[in-house]
Design a protein around this motif. Sequence first.
Motif, PDB file in Angstrom:
ATOM      1  N   ASP A   1       4.140 -37.036  19.330  1.00  0.00           N
ATOM      2  CA  ASP A   1       2.675 -36.899  19.310  1.00  0.00           C
ATOM      3  C   ASP A   1       2.053 -37.007  20.693  1.00  0.00           C
ATOM      4  OD1 ASP A   1       2.416 -36.493  16.524  1.00  0.00           O
ATOM      5  OD2 ASP A   1       2.514 -38.658  16.166  1.00  0.00           O
TER       6      ASP A   1
ATOM      7  N   HIS B   1       3.021 -38.778  23.186  1.00  0.00           N
ATOM      8  CA  HIS B   1       3.267 -40.061  23.845  1.00  0.00           C
ATOM      9  C   HIS B   1       4.762 -40.221  24.090  1.00  0.00           C
ATOM     10  CE1 HIS B   1      -0.801 -41.349  23.098  1.00  0.00           C
ATOM     11  NE2 HIS B   1      -0.654 -41.125  21.812  1.00  0.00           N
TER      12      HIS B   1
ATOM     13  N   GLU C   1      -3.648 -45.318  10.735  1.00  0.00           N
ATOM     14  CA  GLU C   1      -4.667 -44.286  10.931  1.00  0.00           C
ATOM     15  C   GLU C   1      -4.601 -43.653  12.320  1.00  0.00           C
ATOM     16  OE1 GLU C   1      -6.661 -48.354  11.403  1.00  0.00           O
ATOM     17  OE2 GLU C   1      -5.397 -47.428   9.869  1.00  0.00           O
ATOM     18  N   ARG C   2      -3.852 -44.249  13.229  1.00  0.00           N
ATOM     19  CA  ARG C   2      -3.686 -43.689  14.577  1.00  0.00           C
ATOM     20  C   ARG C   2      -2.355 -42.947  14.739  1.00  0.00           C
ATOM     21  NH1 ARG C   2      -4.506 -48.015  18.825  1.00  0.00           N
ATOM     22  NH2 ARG C   2      -4.008 -46.247  20.158  1.00  0.00           N
ATOM     23  N   TRP C   3      -1.567 -42.889  13.673  1.00  0.00           N
ATOM     24  CA  TRP C   3      -0.307 -42.147  13.739  1.00  0.00           C
ATOM     25  C   TRP C   3      -0.600 -40.655  13.696  1.00  0.00           C
ATOM     26  CZ3 TRP C   3       3.527 -44.594   9.699  1.00  0.00           C
ATOM     27  CH2 TRP C   3       3.676 -45.968   9.957  1.00  0.00           C
ATOM     28  N   GLY C   4       0.098 -39.917  14.533  1.00  0.00           N
ATOM     29  CA  GLY C   4       0.004 -38.461  14.494  1.00  0.00           C
ATOM     30  C   GLY C   4       1.012 -37.888  13.506  1.00  0.00           C
ATOM     31  N   GLU C   5       0.974 -36.596  13.383  1.00  0.00           N
ATOM     32  CA  GLU C   5       1.856 -35.892  12.437  1.00  0.00           C
ATOM     33  C   GLU C   5       3.338 -36.140  12.729  1.00  0.00           C
ATOM     34  OE1 GLU C   5       2.759 -31.259  11.520  1.00  0.00           O
ATOM     35  OE2 GLU C   5       0.647 -31.841  11.640  1.00  0.00           O
ATOM     36  N   GLU C   6       3.715 -36.103  14.020  1.00  0.00           N
ATOM     37  CA  GLU C   6       5.127 -36.302  14.361  1.00  0.00           C
ATOM     38  C   GLU C   6       5.583 -37.731  14.065  1.00  0.00           C
ATOM     39  OE1 GLU C   6       5.432 -33.014  17.955  1.00  0.00           O
ATOM     40  OE2 GLU C   6       5.121 -35.109  18.467  1.00  0.00           O
TER      41      GLU C   6
ATOM     42  N   ARG D   1       4.339 -39.712  11.774  1.00  0.00           N
ATOM     43  CA  ARG D   1       4.437 -39.812  10.306  1.00  0.00           C
ATOM     44  C   ARG D   1       5.756 -39.207   9.811  1.00  0.00           C
ATOM     45  NH1 ARG D   1      -0.478 -41.429   8.249  1.00  0.00           N
ATOM     46  NH2 ARG D   1      -2.212 -41.132   9.681  1.00  0.00           N
TER      47      ARG D   1
END
Length: 170
Positions: free
Chosen positions: A63, A65, A128-133, A135
């Motif tokens: 994501d 990072h 809620e701050r996790w991106g798609e990758e 997750r």
Amino acid sequence: MVRLWDGSGVERIAEVSAAAGELFAEFGVALPPDDAVSTLLAARAVLVEGEPVHGFAALGVVDGHAHLEELGVHPDHGRRGVGALLLRASLEWAARRGFTALTLTTFRDLPFNGPWYARHGFTELPRERWGEELRALWAAEEPIRTAPRTVLVRSWEPSPEANGITPRLP
């Protein structure tokens, strides 16, 4: 001294990974076998310490990072600061490449996992701050969630005196 892995001695790093993995069983966490070689070859960078290698850090990008895929230290060299050296070098690797955060997934309660990273400035990253990758990574790690796991992050502000790419690390 921590250095960038040159691709040689993959068998030794796989041995370090396997030996480090045995520590989990001592804490009642049964992990399925992993494929350390695939992790190493898929990593954006692998940092190693020791000759022969005593520990390693496999780094990727999730994501946008920097992401610590795996940090392993052979138990024969544990509790001597090797992990801390590798973690610091991982943060520096990320910062030199313009990242402002390093994420990782880990066991929340094992003393050499969640609490250890917390002592090194990591905090829990809310879902809620996790991106798609991230997750997708979390979902893929389902087989190893044999004990409570968490996602951690360490963020920093870019340093103006280093053209915006070096973190101010303690």
